[in-house]
Design a protein around this motif. Structure first.
Motif, PDB file in Angstrom:
ATOM      1  N   GLU A  52     -71.315 -90.238 -33.016  1.00  0.00           N
ATOM      2  CA  GLU A  52     -71.442 -89.638 -31.674  1.00  0.00           C
ATOM      3  C   GLU A  52     -72.206 -88.318 -31.739  1.00  0.00           C
ATOM      4  OE1 GLU A  52     -67.163 -90.388 -31.187  1.00  0.00           O
ATOM      5  OE2 GLU A  52     -67.561 -89.795 -29.092  1.00  0.00           O
ATOM      6  N   ALA A  53     -71.918 -87.521 -32.778  1.00  0.00           N
ATOM      7  CA  ALA A  53     -72.597 -86.228 -32.922  1.00  0.00           C
ATOM      8  C   ALA A  53     -74.103 -86.442 -33.062  1.00  0.00           C
ATOM      9  CB  ALA A  53     -72.050 -85.467 -34.129  1.00  0.00           C
ATOM     10  N   ALA A  54     -74.468 -87.424 -33.903  1.00  0.00           N
ATOM     11  CA  ALA A  54     -75.894 -87.676 -34.152  1.00  0.00           C
ATOM     12  C   ALA A  54     -76.609 -88.098 -32.873  1.00  0.00           C
ATOM     13  CB  ALA A  54     -76.047 -88.729 -35.240  1.00  0.00           C
ATOM     14  N   GLU A  55     -75.875 -88.764 -31.966  1.00  0.00           N
ATOM     15  CA  GLU A  55     -76.490 -89.244 -30.727  1.00  0.00           C
ATOM     16  C   GLU A  55     -76.455 -88.231 -29.588  1.00  0.00           C
ATOM     17  OE1 GLU A  55     -74.742 -93.077 -29.797  1.00  0.00           O
ATOM     18  OE2 GLU A  55     -75.519 -93.770 -31.739  1.00  0.00           O
ATOM     19  N   ASP A  84     -67.266 -82.668 -35.427  1.00  0.00           N
ATOM     20  CA  ASP A  84     -68.327 -83.240 -36.258  1.00  0.00           C
ATOM     21  C   ASP A  84     -69.664 -82.674 -35.792  1.00  0.00           C
ATOM     22  OD1 ASP A  84     -66.188 -85.749 -36.210  1.00  0.00           O
ATOM     23  OD2 ASP A  84     -67.334 -85.659 -38.084  1.00  0.00           O
ATOM     24  N   LEU A  85     -70.482 -82.209 -36.737  1.00  0.00           N
ATOM     25  CA  LEU A  85     -71.796 -81.650 -36.418  1.00  0.00           C
ATOM     26  C   LEU A  85     -72.874 -82.367 -37.224  1.00  0.00           C
ATOM     27  CD1 LEU A  85     -70.987 -77.810 -36.676  1.00  0.00           C
ATOM     28  CD2 LEU A  85     -71.148 -79.155 -34.565  1.00  0.00           C
ATOM     29  N   ALA A  86     -73.883 -82.894 -36.535  1.00  0.00           N
ATOM     30  CA  ALA A  86     -75.060 -83.449 -37.216  1.00  0.00           C
ATOM     31  C   ALA A  86     -75.867 -82.267 -37.775  1.00  0.00           C
ATOM     32  CB  ALA A  86     -75.888 -84.245 -36.208  1.00  0.00           C
ATOM     33  N   PRO A  87     -76.781 -82.520 -38.715  1.00  0.00           N
ATOM     34  CA  PRO A  87     -77.617 -81.413 -39.177  1.00  0.00           C
ATOM     35  C   PRO A  87     -78.312 -80.749 -37.985  1.00  0.00           C
ATOM     36  CG  PRO A  87     -77.929 -83.337 -40.580  1.00  0.00           C
ATOM     37  CD  PRO A  87     -77.074 -83.783 -39.413  1.00  0.00           C
ATOM     38  N   GLY A  88     -78.242 -79.416 -37.906  1.00  0.00           N
ATOM     39  CA  GLY A  88     -78.833 -78.685 -36.784  1.00  0.00           C
ATOM     40  C   GLY A  88     -78.014 -78.727 -35.512  1.00  0.00           C
ATOM     41  N   GLY A  89     -76.903 -79.419 -35.524  1.00  0.00           N
ATOM     42  CA  GLY A  89     -76.077 -79.580 -34.320  1.00  0.00           C
ATOM     43  C   GLY A  89     -75.228 -78.351 -34.030  1.00  0.00           C
TER      44      GLY A  89
END
Ligand code: GLV
Ligand code: MN
Length: 202
Positions: A52-55, A84-89
């Motif tokens: 979900e974070a990535a999207e 949850d954090l995607a890279p740069g999120g």
């Protein structure tokens, strides 16, 4: 920050996953004779929010473990989230009116910061196994500074900390805050306010 409990526990009889509650300080208790071990158990944070974070446009996902999701927390004055954090999120700027927040990083690294009432910005890159604390009510964020997905567990001294998202509360309020109020408050012209509203109003 919640009231002191007056009994061992008061498992919420019904929350329907909603933060709307009929009485203060919490929800009505289920009869003690009906309380079982599973009432003190919550598996909601086992599920990864990484996809979900990535999207998400922010590159983040917050899974709440407050009393609305975990009825056993009722009257106990604690709760827990998974971030949850995607890279740069970023988990975008927000505050909790009813609780301090302990951020414990369990994977990766993130810049965690808050601004005090004196206008001072306090921040730190926090890595796996390390913690940072956000004082109650202050605006804060988490930003993934690593190359990999990052994850934190956040713990609150309230069963229902509440969340005020900075940008949506100003530019996404319903009904909307008049453009003139926002333009004057932010010392910018109305076009900038219209642009911001277009991002946060649906
Ligand atoms: C993080 O800031 C959270 O509110 O879970
Ligand atoms: Mn928070």
């Amino acid at each position: 920050a919640d009231p002191e409990p007056v009994q061992d526990f008061c498992v919420a009889a019904v929350t329907n996953g909603s933060a709307d509650h009929p009485s203060y300080p919490g929800f009505p208790c289920k009869p003690a004779s009906a309380v079982v071990s599973d009432d003190f158990f919550f598996a909601g944070l086992a599920k990864s929010g990484a996809a979900e974070a990535a999207e998400s446009p922010f590159g983040s996902s917050v899974t709440p473990g407050n009393v609305a999701a975990f009825p056993g927390l009722n009257t106990l004055g604690v709760s827990i989230n998974r971030v949850d954090l995607a890279p740069g999120g970023v988990n975008p700027l927000h505050s909790h009116p009813r609780a301090a927040e302990l951020v414990h990083v369990v994977a990766g690294q993130m810049l965690v910061g808050f601004v005090s009432t004196a206008g001072t910005f306090y921040s730190k890159v926090v890595r796996e196994g390390e913690s940072f604390v956000i004082p109650r009510g202050l605006v804060h964020f988490q930003f993934n500074t690593g190359k990999e997905a990052a994850r934190a567990v956040t713990v609150f001294n309230s069963q229902l900390p509440g969340v005020v998202l900075a940008a949506p509360s100003l530019f996404g309020a319903d009904p909307e805050i008049p453009d003139a109020v926002l333009a004057k408050s932010f010392q910018v012209d109305g076009e900038i306010i219209k642009l911001l509203k277009s991002k946060f109003r649906n």
